[in-house]
Structures are given as structure tokens and as C-alpha cells.
Design an enzyme around this catalytic site. Structure first.
Site, PDB file in Angstrom:
ATOM      1  CB  SER A  98      -0.798   0.063   1.104  1.00  0.00           C
ATOM      2  OG  SER A  98      -1.630   1.395   1.424  1.00  0.00           O
ATOM      3  CE1 TYR A 158      -4.150  -2.730   5.247  1.00  0.00           C
ATOM      4  CE2 TYR A 158      -3.645  -0.305   4.678  1.00  0.00           C
ATOM      5  CZ  TYR A 158      -4.017  -1.784   4.453  1.00  0.00           C
ATOM      6  OH  TYR A 158      -4.093  -2.060   2.910  1.00  0.00           O
TER       7      TYR A 158
END
Length: 240
Positions: A139, A152
């Protein structure tokens, strides 16, 4: 790497980025096996694909990973592409009012440890193929952590480091290791953090296919490209 004639396993393939990747590969005539926890969603996804099957199961559970890997080894011995796309994320802030430990434990397990384990279970058959690939979906937050998804971000940074080192470990073999780095994407998965403002998942899938065709192992998408270029320039200066 060729993008046709492969047998591909995609975790989290029933929706979002995973489903769009499955659609792309399916349209090119590859054999696609998608995975997810929800049978109804898997069946719905299968209706949008050609030459595809699914294996239902929760890859965050060790025994399930072992079962799924065994099914792949026994029923799909031609598998040569593993796409680790399934993930877990919790939106909260590190202000002491949320249980960061429990959130982080779930995210690290799903986004990092389970990927290492599944890859390890399948490496014996992937590494002997003439042409094979592992794609790990990280990401933009692996490069620029965001306070709204703190742990995360940390789990994706860990996966990014692992991916780079796995690539080095198999650099002299037929196994290629890719890191797909999307920014915010408009999927159900990202709805709680403003996903409606993100790019369409098809854009992510398009970039992956193009990068695999060109053997571009780092795959920044959208806004991630600017950050990735900045980091690469810094690395280059440090190594010069």
C-alpha cells in the site's frame, strides 16, 4: 513475465482489487483460482470470470492456510502465480482509547505472517517452475504511514520489506517477486477511510498486468508513484 497461460491463485479474489485482477487474468485466458471467506461472494465473483474456480477458506487461520496450500498442490500442480491480496484493516487513532494491541495482532497476522506462511508452503512448487511469480499487495501507507490506519500502515511496511528480501533471495531463479503498491482505492474494504474518493480497482489491475509484462517488479500505482520516485532517489543518493 508472460501474462497468458498461467495458473493463478488470488487471495481476497471475490471483490475489490482481487476481483479486478482476476478479471484481467481471466480475460487473457489464464486459469484463475480465487479465494475468500464468503461462499456467496465467491460464487457471485465466479459468475464474472471465465476458466475460474474458487477455494473457500480463511487464510488468517493457520490450519486453513495449510489446507488451502494442500488443495493447490494436489489439484492445481501447474500453479505458477501466487497473488497475496487478502488483507485486514482497522481505522482508529493511537490516542489510548482504542485497543491498538488487538487491532495490530489481527492486521499483522493477516497482512504479514499469513502471507509469509502461505508463500513458504507454496515456494517448493513455485520455485521449480520455469517461470513463476509471487505478487504481494502492500500500500501507499507502507511508504507514508497514515494516522487513521496506524497499525495497518505498520503491517504493510513489514510486508514491503519482506517482499524486497524475498525478491533478492530468488533473484537468480525463474521466480519473480512483485510488490503492488496501490493508493486509496474505491472498494468496500476502504469504505471506512474515505474509499469513495479513491481510484477504481481496475486501474490497479491494469498497472499490475503492464508491470508483469515488462518485468517491473515494483508496481506503484496512482499517487504512490510520486512517493516511490522520491524514496528511490533518496536510496540512490545514499548508495552512491
Amino acid at each position: 513475465m508472460k501474462t497468458t497461460g498461467n495458473t493463478i491463485f488470488i487471495s481476497g479474489g471475490s471483490a475489490g482489487i482481487g476481483l479486478e485482477i482476476a478479471k484481467q487474468f481471466s480475460a487473457l485466458g489464464n486459469k484463475v483460482i480465487i479465494n475468500g471467506r464468503n461462499k456467496e461472494r465467491l460464487e457471485n465473483a465466479l459468475g464474472q470470470l471465465n476458466n475460474a474456480e474458487f477455494i473457500q477458506g480463511d487464510l488468517s487461520i493457520e490450519s486453513e492456510r495449510e489446507r488451502i496450500a494442500e488443495v493447490l498442490r494436489n489439484n492445481y500442480p501447474d500453479i505458477n502465480v501466487l497473488i497475496n491480496n487478502a488483507g485486514d484493516a482497522y481505522a482508529y487513532t493511537l490516542n489510548g482509547s482504542e485497543n491498538a494491541y488487538q487491532n495490530a495482532a489481527k492486521e499483522i497476522n493477516t497482512n504479514y505472517l499469513s502471507i509469509i506462511h502461505l508463500s513458504e508452503l507454496l515456494l517448493p512448487i513455485l520455485s521449480v517452475k520455469k517461470e513463476a511469480a509471487i505478487v504481494n499487495v502492500t500500500s501507499i501507507v507502507a511508504l507514508a504511514p497514515q494516522g487513521v490506519v496506524p497499525t495497518y500502515s505498520s503491517s504493510k511496511a513489514a510486508l514491503s520489506a519482506y517482499t524486497q528480501l524475498l525478491r533478492k533471495a530468488f533473484a537468480d531463479t525463474g521466480l519473480e517477486v512483485y510488490e503492488l503498491m496501490p493508493p486509496l482505492v474505491n472498494t468496500h474494504f476502504s469504505a471506512d477511510i474515505g474509499g469513495a474518493n479513491g481510484i477504481p480497482p481496475k486501474e490497479v489491475a491494469d498497472e499490475l498486468l503492464l508491470s508483469m509484462e515488462n518485468r517491473q517488479f515494483d508496481v506503484p500505482v496512482g499517487q504512490t508513484k510520486a512517493l516511490y520516485t522520491l524514496f528511490e532517489n533518496i536510496r540512490s543518493k545514499l548508495n552512491s
